[in-house]
Design an enzyme around this catalytic site. Structure first.
Site, PDB file in Angstrom:
ATOM      1  CB  SER A 217      -1.166  -0.047   1.127  1.00 17.57           C
ATOM      2  OG  SER A 217      -1.409  -1.073   1.073  1.00 17.57           O
TER       3      SER A 217
ATOM      4  N   GLY B  20      -3.435  -6.647  -2.698  1.00 16.29           N
ATOM      5  CA  GLY B  20      -3.276  -6.688  -2.007  1.00 16.29           C
ATOM      6  C   GLY B  20      -2.853  -5.820  -1.342  1.00 16.29           C
ATOM      7  CD  GLU B  21       0.083  -3.109  -2.398  1.00 18.82           C
ATOM      8  OE1 GLU B  21       0.393  -4.536  -3.722  1.00 18.82           O
ATOM      9  OE2 GLU B  21       0.781  -2.757  -1.758  1.00 18.82           O
ATOM     10  CG  LEU B  22      -8.447  -2.135  -0.053  1.00 16.86           C
ATOM     11  CD1 LEU B  22      -8.707  -0.648  -1.180  1.00 16.86           C
ATOM     12  CD2 LEU B  22      -9.863  -2.988  -0.554  1.00 16.86           C
TER      13      LEU B  22
END
Lengths: 907, 907
Positions: free
Chosen positions: A534, A866-868
């Protein structure tokens, strides 16, 4: 030496060992059972768990002299095997208990010890067991692991059959959107997946083992390097210094923006003139064994002249601060943001104005596997580097000139990685083993111990953010002003890009028409800033989501409803002026609202003066891709046995194999082939095309699209006039090519300009976070009791993967909110001291609500994931602490003493 | 280096390897899967078999560069595991397919490849498969292996369940006399049993690897040893010569008889003044890897003055022969035999007189595992030597002075042995690794390759025997005259004892009242004579059982009936004047007679001019023990978990664990404990008492009696007044000792005197052999088509073990009869060139008839077994060849060319 005859996994074995050697080393390096992993090496993470004489022990701190003759030892290899999975192992695969999988053998052995005692534990007893036995996982957020134990226990108790538990491909043959276990799951749960250190155990005889000579100060001039004594130590082949580096001896920072005042060549592979941070590598000892190499490394004498160490951005920005890289100012990059009208007058006229200063700390990645790599020359004479690299082609470019090899003589391969979460965007290890292989001409291997892993890998860069909102009488934000200072450590690597992330994500999610601000990238002497999940957004959202709460408080409005008013709706644009591809937030908040209301009620009902409960919300957004026209490439080939997909889709542990397989299987569905007919060939620059790095949740979109493109080309070639498909033999007979290069480029994107304006990402992910906390007012300790996430990540490829990413990403957010830090070089040197969340620190009561809005530019409608989940859960926790206690924590982590001090101030 | 990603046992693995390395070495030493064994290293024995891409390959000759990326490889570890045995593995344990077990993984992998192709093969197809794929076993005679495959195939086909196939302890709990699988069986069939080379793979880092510098001539003076070039080679730690040996540098021959003209100190550990035979060790290179050690060994320069090499006893006995050991005559021991009246007059007056000259060749042991050992210093500073030693306490005494250690500073441990059959009665390896460990102060390891294993381990000593019988008109032998010359090679080790065996066994089995003769032990320059199963008796019986046939022919009597007339009956004594403890032969021959008659009929019926068929019989006798009052000692200890039996019952592969467990379980039967409550602690001089060596079929009798004694003592101590037994806790509470030393001595025995007279053995084994052969008259090749053995080995402890010993011992006898030899130093250097029998060389049609006469001095009535089956089966084969063709082979082996020459002479 001692001789021990032990019963190892049911078989008597005689082993000869150094009495001071650890059981883990003997089991791994001597007995070849590398299923037992060594993470922290200090008994803190449980990866090395084995059962000795019926008792769970940590083999990394059990010396061989403590192993009695006749002892019985069970390692993961004795729990079950690929052909004969133990119910725990099966259940682990079904529940996504293994992401990177590095902790899985230790967890499973630990769980076996529990179930050997009690076949019917409650969820809380399972969590207590793992907490007590210090089993740490950095990927899963623990819930999938507890799920796995509960179902395994059912199988053991005979209440469910293994067959019932096992995943079954749906009748229509479609695995897309299902919970198909990842292809690597069986290897991971049986300990047969070889991570870097495992492969090192299995290198050819004659492989040299490396040890680093590292700086013990943070800033200094190097006066002398004396290797003479070290060279005489036993087993030493060579002591390597910058004088042995054939190339530029620099890792390129790959400067992204022309306004960067540095040239990107600021990072030495082996320090020559200066030390820039604690741990900087000055020399490498190559010896026959790791022990000999480390002993000799201690004998290298470094003459230094210490310089003032600037351990934070403000210090490095002080007027009297010297340039850390002489010739380049410490503030080496600036990023403006300017959208809409100037904000000065708007602020003056706004109905409500709030402002605040926020600081997000230097978060350590805390992967369970420490960094590791090795290098050798392959049959074509290529320097071949194996590491945890999540950007093999990128790293190839970053280290090639520094090493002094021709590009075609350099090959980078990714090992299975025991977690990276972004730190492996930096190619440190790669350059070091490359230098050593070139200097010795032999295979070389380097393993960091956990102290080195923490102190000499990159960290999330702290942001100092000053943020101001101006809102109208209804609470609609009309203006935002922001200043953000990025403490990026000594190396420029992607520092400019990270600073741009502030422009992209501070205030993201809201349709704010007028924005001004300035971000600055600052060179310091603390740990270098590297990528972290993120990237740039947790810092951004700490400010913008905390301040949104402060506005709600000021206005007396409900924080969820205030957000509901402000979120992107048609007509709005992002802070960079881009029109969102979908408008998910209203639906996400609508779906979250019932849980939110219940939470507010619950907190009120359950709060006591001693244990104050509170609720916090936040929203998060992140783009899927590298800024601008990102692209990817794969190959698809028809073979007699099915299809071979060749791609550089690097794995942090997130499930690159599942991502690639699921997308390819969906792409090839017209052909109706079974998943096991798709062979994945992954992550070797010599054989897999450049699919780009695994960062910024880009792979499912970029490489997913490239796979789809490849599938389409292959299917088109195979399609006959009657709509049926040619077989392999028919293709051969008709001389139709079998191999296709699938490509995709996000050509609808543009990078951000000097004002921070542009259309950087084709696809975004959107989420809303709901944290429920209890704060112990006597200690200041915060416990997150329940968590709910509403997420729109487009159509879901693999349910297990995305669940796992969200559980794990939020868990990292909770750690970021409450405990994690890497600030004190003396203190923050172990998993526990760095504040890693253990099972009881993460709520077992965790719900995910999906809104699957199909994405036009996502393959089969998918975005990334993945980043959320790490964008802003920490902000929800901070907001919940305020909601519970009235204490506003603006500098994370919200350590108990900080909350306690706040409580005292509030009283 | 090459990088290969292979699917290994179902899991993708990346391995980096030297392209020239063998797949076997990579799988074993790098990947740690030591289930794949390396025997011959030349693709002749199949121990290293793996399945690559569905095809059976020999991994010891498959170079890594031939392994394709993406290949699938199945090793024994992938076939099944201890907790999840493949039907083949289960069946192998049930049928005694694994004796030493060294070939088992290769056989099982090979069988899997067969059953993958064909789940319903015939026995002959199984044999053809193993023959074609060159799977060699030296222990089992192949039949149990074929049995195992047939039953595994039934399980695979679903005609039998694994449960039905598995061994079940009888309802009364008694395993004595049953086919209980040996405790080590599961480890052996799963590849998890670690033999010496496997443990070496698992030694600590820093272990030095050794290579020998060996003589390439058979007899020479050493003028100089130049190690300077070798010392400069890569990785070399030290080059060790006789100058580095701290002790006497001699292995004591432990001279047994005072009339021996040598002193027993004739054997150097590292040659100093002279080379006595081809392969003699002159120096040892210690280096970091085996490859480096061997490369450096090639650089040691030895200056020699060659001397005449006496390659047979007659050559060394020639008048002009120099003394091989100056000061000791080449004929260094003589053994008379004189029983009853002088034979001269008896011969003159006998109704029938027959005589003949016989030669039994230098039989190689041909274990599948080559010799191997390692040494290190234990936690008490003891030089600890691990080897295949079958006499750990004996070897301790034989090498201690030579090494120059104090006895209490020397420890000898036996590794699981991949077959010895007696060659490991000689402590060569032990002394070499001991010297190297003392000279370097580090752990050291030495592996012979198969060439070294054949050329530098002891052999069965050839006998030249001149034998004469005088019989009365009925065929009853009244006088025997015998001269026998023993070619014992250059070293005196037990040479006198072996010569005594001639006095004990030439003509044994028959009540011959009057005997005269002389045996002579001769020093030569061919391979040293070491122990070999049935030590001294195959030579003896070749003469006495061939000549018995010649007498029958001369008299026109049936050979079986002539034997029946002459065998021991009450009133008779053995050649040493001892009264046999039982008189089994009449019953054995009565039981064999129907098979014999059927065989004679069959041979007549089936014989053709091209394929002549014939039948041969022979009898065999062997004593169980060392000559005279042999003894043994063990300890029995009660523990909370059961009983611990501590013993030095070394294992050749015969089943020491089964022997010890079965006897102890029978001894402890009053207590009613399960077999798995008896823990065996075996074969380490530091912790196991001196039970004597595993030779001469002595352990079941000597150590069996000691175990029985220990059990009795423990049971007596546990017995309460009411006849019940105290528990462990009660024993502790009453302070009653828990540990007992069980001892036994054959005090009823006396060694043989200068006339070869005495009562050397308390218990004998008796057997009769029936061979049915077909001789191809065009090629001279003999095929043994069927074999029947009638055996009295007393009460049977473990049926699987004794069956296995008899099948395997006879198979070695068939090899001895037809093909095996070690004479030509240039030719006889591999398994195939030495004439090892492969599956199709041994009959599948093989019957054993047991007569279980209880032995007074055998524990629970048992005798030994191991030596019996090799006493005289070869004589039965030679007699059958004569019966078929009229060709009398008096010098073994009966190679086709020899038989063909005989056929031409007969015509």
């Amino acid at each position: 030496m001692i001789k021990r005859t032990i019963n190892l996994n049911g078989i008597n074995k005689t082993v000869v060992a150094d009495p001071e050697a650890t059981l883990a080393d003997v089991v791994r390096a001597q007995l070849g059972l590398t299923g037992t992993k060594v993470g922290c090496g200090k008994g803190q993470c449980g990866s090395c768990s084995v059962i000795m004489d019926g008792k769970l022990v940590k083999s990394c701190i059990t010396k061989m002299k403590r192993v009695q003759d006749g002892s019985s030892i069970v390692t993961i290899e004795g729990v079950g095997t690929p052909d004969n999975l133990h119910p725990l192992q099966l259940s682990w695969t079904v529940h996504g208990g293994a992401q990177c999988g590095f902790c899985s053998p230790g967890f499973i052995v630990s769980a076996k010890a529990l179930l050997d005692e009690n076949t019917n534990p409650t969820r809380e007893q399972v969590r207590d067991w793992f907490q007590k036995n210090r089993n740490a996982c950095r990927c899963t957020g623990y819930k999938p692991i507890v799920d796995a134990v509960m179902d395994a226990a059912k199988v053991i108790r005979g209440e469910m059959t293994a067959q019932q538990l096992a995943y079954k491909i749906p009748a229509d043959g479609r695995i897309w959107g299902t919970s198909c276990p990842r292809p690597s799951a069986v290897a991971k749960v049986t300990g047969t997946c070889d991570y870097g250190a495992d492969v090192i155990c299995k290198m050819p005889a004659g492989t040299l083992h490396l040890a680093l000579v590292q700086a013990k100060v943070s800033h200094a001039k190097i006066l002398s390097i004396d290797t003479s004594e070290a060279e005489k130590m036993p087993g030493v082949e060579k002591v390597i210094t910058h004088r042995d580096v054939k190339g530029k001896n620099r890792i390129s920072g790959l400067i992204t923006f022309p306004t960067n005042k540095g040239d990107g060549w600021d990072r030495p592979i082996l320090c020559d003139e200066k030390v820039f941070q604690f741990g900087d590598a000055i020399a490498i000892v190559a010896a026959d064994t790791e022990t000999n190499a480390r002993a000799a490394a201690d004998k290298v004498k470094i003459g230094l002249e210490e310089l003032p160490a600037y351990m934070s951005a403000p210090a490095a920005m002080a007027d009297d601060a010297i340039e850390i890289h002489p010739g380049t100012p410490n503030v080496y990059y600036e990023q403006k943001r300017a959208k809409g009208a100037d904000t000065k007058d708007l602020m003056a006229s706004a109905a409500y104005v709030v402002e605040g200063d926020y600081y997000l700390q230097r978060q350590p990645h805390l992967t369970i596997e420490p960094d590791v790599g090795f290098a050798y020359f392959d049959e074509e004479g290529r320097l071949t580097i194996h590491s945890k690299s999540i950007g093999i082609h990128l790293h190839h470019a970053m280290i090639c000139a520094g090493l002094g090899t021709e590009p075609e003589k350099l090959r980078v391969v990714q090992n299975p990685a025991g977690g990276t979460f972004g730190y492996k965007f930096s190619p440190t290890m790669e350059a070091l083993v490359g230098v050593a292989a070139l200097a010795t001409g032999k295979p070389v291997a380097l393993k960091y111990d956990y102290f080195q892993h923490i102190t000499y890998t990159g960290k999330r860069s702290p942001f100092f953010i000053k943020l101001k909102y101006g809102a109208d009488k209804d609470g609609k934000i009309i203006a935002m002003e922001s200043d953000w200072i990025v403490d990026h450590g000594p190396y420029s690597e992607f520092g400019d890009l990270l600073t741009v992330r502030g422009a992209q994500f501070i205030g993201a999610g809201y349709g704010i028409p007028n924005i001004r601000g300035l971000g600055r990238t600052v060179c310091t002497n603390h740990a270098w800033g590297s990528a972290f999940r993120s990237y740039g957004s947790p810092q951004s959202f700490l400010a913008s989501e905390s301040l949104m709460d402060e506005l709600a408080v000021k206005m007396g409005k409900d924080p969820l409803e205030l957000r509901y008013l402000n979120v992107y709706r048609p007509g709005d644009t992002t802070p960079t002026g881009q029109t969102p591809e979908v408008f998910s937030f209203p639906e996400l908040l609508d779906k979250l609202r019932p849980a939110y209301k219940a939470a507010v009620e619950r907190a009120k009902r359950e709060s006591t003066p001693e244990k104050k409960k509170g609720v916090g919300v936040s929203i998060g957004v992140y783009g899927c891709g590298l800024d601008g026209p990102d692209s990817s490439e794969v190959t698809l080939e028809l073979t007699p046995n099915g299809v071979v997909l060749t791609a550089s889709w690097e794995d942090h542990g997130q499930g690159a194999d599942s991502g690639a397989l699921g997308t390819c299987h969906e792409g090839m569905r017209p052909l109706g082939i079974a998943p096991d007919k798709i062979k994945l060939v992954m992550n070797d620059t010599a054989i897999t095309p450049n699919s780009g790095p695994s960062g910024g949740s880009r792979q499912q979109v970029m490489t997913g699209n490239a796979i789809k493109n490849g599938c389409d080309m292959l299917l088109n070639a195979m399609r006959k006039s009657d709509g049926k498909f040619r077989t392999y033999d028919e293709m051969k007979a008709e001389n139709i090519p079998l191999k296709y290069s699938g490509k995709w480029t996000a050509s609808m994107c543009t990078p951000c300009d000097e004002n921070g304006q542009g259309n950087p990402f084709a696809v975004y992910m959107y989420g809303a976070f709901l944290a429920e906390v209890a704060v112990d007012t006597t200690t200041g300790k915060t416990q997150v009791e329940k968590f709910t996430v509403a997420a729109d990540i487009g159509k879901i490829n693999n349910k297990l993967v995305v669940d796992g990413q969200i559980y794990g990403g939020v868990a990292q957010g909770i750690g970021l909110a409450l405990s994690e830090d890497f600030e004190d070089l003396k203190k923050h040197t172990s998993l526990i001291d760095c504040g890693l969340p253990f099972p009881k620190d993460i709520p077992d009561d965790f719900t995910i609500i999906y809104v699957e809005t199909p994405r036009e530019h996502g393959p089969f409608g998918a975005a990334g994931v993945g980043e959320l989940p790490s964008t802003s859960p920490h902000a929800a926790v901070a907001n919940a602490i305020f909601n519970a206690t009235g204490v506003r924590i603006r500098e994370l982590p919200a350590l108990p003493e900080k909350v306690l001090a706040g409580l005292k101030a509030v009283k």
